[in-house]
Design a protein around this motif. Structure first.
Motif, PDB file in Angstrom:
ATOM      1  N   ASP A  85       0.650  -0.697  -0.113  1.00 32.82           N
ATOM      2  CA  ASP A  85       0.238   0.423   0.270  1.00 32.82           C
ATOM      3  C   ASP A  85       0.963   1.148   0.236  1.00 32.82           C
ATOM      4  O   ASP A  85       0.450   2.169  -0.624  1.00 32.82           O
ATOM      5  CB  ASP A  85      -0.958   0.211   0.816  1.00 32.82           C
ATOM      6  CG  ASP A  85      -1.605  -1.365   0.962  1.00 32.82           C
ATOM      7  OD1 ASP A  85      -2.816  -1.268   0.692  1.00 32.82           O
ATOM      8  OD2 ASP A  85      -1.050  -1.869   1.367  1.00 32.82           O
ATOM      9  N   ILE A  86       1.735   1.150   0.553  1.00 35.65           N
ATOM     10  CA  ILE A  86       2.938   2.091   1.218  1.00 35.65           C
ATOM     11  C   ILE A  86       4.346   2.297   0.324  1.00 35.65           C
ATOM     12  O   ILE A  86       4.471   2.924  -0.373  1.00 35.65           O
ATOM     13  CB  ILE A  86       2.965   3.005   2.325  1.00 35.65           C
ATOM     14  CG1 ILE A  86       1.413   3.247   3.390  1.00 35.65           C
ATOM     15  CG2 ILE A  86       3.636   4.019   2.451  1.00 35.65           C
ATOM     16  CD1 ILE A  86       1.423   3.858   4.346  1.00 35.65           C
ATOM     17  N   THR A  87       4.960   1.189   1.307  1.00 35.51           N
ATOM     18  CA  THR A  87       5.817   0.579   0.351  1.00 35.51           C
ATOM     19  C   THR A  87       5.556  -0.056  -0.813  1.00 35.51           C
ATOM     20  O   THR A  87       5.109  -1.339  -0.529  1.00 35.51           O
ATOM     21  CB  THR A  87       6.969   0.477   1.311  1.00 35.51           C
ATOM     22  OG1 THR A  87       7.035   1.194   2.260  1.00 35.51           O
ATOM     23  CG2 THR A  87       8.034  -0.660   0.815  1.00 35.51           C
ATOM     24  N   PRO A  88       6.156   0.190  -2.329  1.00 34.83           N
ATOM     25  CA  PRO A  88       5.654  -0.564  -3.506  1.00 34.83           C
ATOM     26  C   PRO A  88       6.617  -2.013  -3.224  1.00 34.83           C
ATOM     27  O   PRO A  88       7.140  -2.481  -4.579  1.00 34.83           O
ATOM     28  CB  PRO A  88       5.535   0.166  -4.305  1.00 34.83           C
ATOM     29  CG  PRO A  88       6.915   1.468  -4.162  1.00 34.83           C
ATOM     30  CD  PRO A  88       7.072   1.286  -2.468  1.00 34.83           C
ATOM     31  N   ALA A  89       6.674  -2.552  -2.667  1.00 35.42           N
ATOM     32  CA  ALA A  89       7.289  -4.096  -2.595  1.00 35.42           C
ATOM     33  C   ALA A  89       7.473  -4.767  -1.360  1.00 35.42           C
ATOM     34  O   ALA A  89       7.092  -4.422  -0.238  1.00 35.42           O
ATOM     35  CB  ALA A  89       8.989  -3.677  -2.814  1.00 35.42           C
ATOM     36  N   GLU A  90       7.586  -6.104  -1.197  1.00 34.41           N
ATOM     37  CA  GLU A  90       7.519  -6.883  -0.100  1.00 34.41           C
ATOM     38  C   GLU A  90       9.352  -7.048   0.186  1.00 34.41           C
ATOM     39  O   GLU A  90       9.926  -6.429  -0.510  1.00 34.41           O
ATOM     40  CB  GLU A  90       7.574  -8.027  -0.334  1.00 34.41           C
ATOM     41  CG  GLU A  90       6.122  -8.514  -0.631  1.00 34.41           C
ATOM     42  CD  GLU A  90       6.284  -9.728  -0.920  1.00 34.41           C
ATOM     43  OE1 GLU A  90       6.849 -11.344  -0.884  1.00 34.41           O
ATOM     44  OE2 GLU A  90       4.366 -10.484  -1.161  1.00 34.41           O
ATOM     45  N   PRO A  91       9.113  -6.812   1.499  1.00 38.20           N
ATOM     46  CA  PRO A  91      10.479  -6.832   2.237  1.00 38.20           C
ATOM     47  C   PRO A  91      11.614  -8.072   2.002  1.00 38.20           C
ATOM     48  O   PRO A  91      11.172  -9.669   1.267  1.00 38.20           O
ATOM     49  CB  PRO A  91      10.782  -6.680   3.427  1.00 38.20           C
ATOM     50  CG  PRO A  91       9.318  -7.401   3.260  1.00 38.20           C
ATOM     51  CD  PRO A  91       8.406  -7.314   2.645  1.00 38.20           C
TER      52      PRO A  91
END
Length: 328
Positions: A127-133
């Motif tokens: 939603d806010i950070t456009p990627a998975e960690p």
């Protein structure tokens, strides 16, 4: 686990300490479903609405000031990828880390947790950070940071002969590992820039990934960076004379540990570092490279600030800074 300071060490006298957050922005989330969540066993479920305004991309900073200041400017310690500022604190086996080692010698020390790491927190994704960690397994640092004897060595727990890393405390070290994102470089650079503007001038000491942030910030804020110390840097950005021109006149120290030639990944990283050093010198920069084994300091892993001989490595940095008039 904590060990007392050695008798010959300067006393640890602090005149002030504190922390703050810097940088960041507001972000909006909408369209997510509302749900009920039981926050504790036996508790009544509560309504959780994830939609709204969030504060994200800030950076946590902790500082300590010595009772007697001898460092002419503060020392900033920036950590590497997948880790937090705790890498500069007490070592996994309970010895003194660089945060207090330099504080004892009269430096004001600033330790930060970069954007989306540790106490800086992280935002919803995608939603806010456009990627998975990205998460690190326990095997990854053992095999990649020149602690173990190459790929597959974690399974057998085989370490490189002569390593200075405290292998008995390796599992405690892995408790420090945190998720990292590959899409937050701009936010991290902005937060570090704001930190330098608020606190600087300063000496910036980096480890691995944070060399990229330090070089970006130093180019934009050259008047606020008195020196750069890069521990095994892994990222450099553009190396054209025009890009490197702002670094002219800024002292730069690059340090490398041991066993690099035994791992093709680190040989390649070392070669990139050599290209950077040559490019910076060609652009008029002042760079010194220290290969620790050439100084008789042997056995260092990629985590030289945690190794059993971390004090000897810190002495190299301290001596270099003092020789440039940054410590009295």
């Amino acid at each position: 686990m904590a060990l007392p300071a050695l008798a010959e060490e300067p006393p640890l006298l602090v005149s002030g300490m504190g922390s703050f957050h810097i940088g960041g922005r507001q972000a909006e989330v909408s369209g997510r479903p509302v749900r009920e969540v039981q926050l504790a066993p036996g508790a009544r479920p509560v309504r959780i609405d994830p939609n709204g305004t969030y504060r994200v991309d800030g950076m946590y900073v902790q500082y300590h000031h010595p009772a007697t200041r001898r460092g002419r400017v503060p020392l900033m310690l920036w950590h590497g990828g997948g880790m937090t500022g705790v890498v500069w604190e007490t070592t996994p086996d309970g010895r003194e880390g660089w945060q207090t080692w330099f504080l004892r010698r009269g430096w004001s020390v600033y330790v930060s947790d970069a954007v989306e790491r540790g106490r800086s927190g992280w935002a919803m994704f995608p939603d806010i950070t456009p990627a998975e960690p990205i998460f690190l397994t326990m095997a990854d640092p053992w095999e990649r940071f020149r602690i173990g004897a190459g790929p597959g060595s974690w399974r057998s727990r085989s370490a490189i002969p002569g390593t200075q890393f405290p292998t008995d405390a390796y599992e405690r070290f892995t408790a420090q590992l945190v998720p990292r994102w590959v899409v937050t470089d701009a936010a991290a650079t902005d937060a570090y820039t704001q930190l330098l503007r608020q606190v600087g001038p300063a000496v910036v000491l980096t480890h691995a990934q944070s060399s990229l942030y330090a070089l970006r910030v130093a180019k934009a804020e050259a008047e606020r960076v008195r020196a750069l110390v890069l521990l095994e840097p892994t990222a450099f950005g553009p190396m054209t004379p025009e890009e490197l021109a702002p670094l002219r006149g800024m002292p730069v120290l690059v340090l490398y540990g041991d066993f690099i030639e035994q791992d093709p990944r680190w040989s390649a990283a070392h070669e990139r570092g050599t290209q950077f050093v040559e490019a910076l010198r060609a652009a008029g920069g002042q760079v010194e490279v220290v290969e620790l084994p050439d100084r008789g300091i042997r056995g260092n892993s990629h985590l030289m600030m945690m190794d059993r001989n971390n004090g000897a490595v810190a002495e190299v940095v301290q001596g270099w800074l003092a020789a440039r008039g940054l410590w009295e």
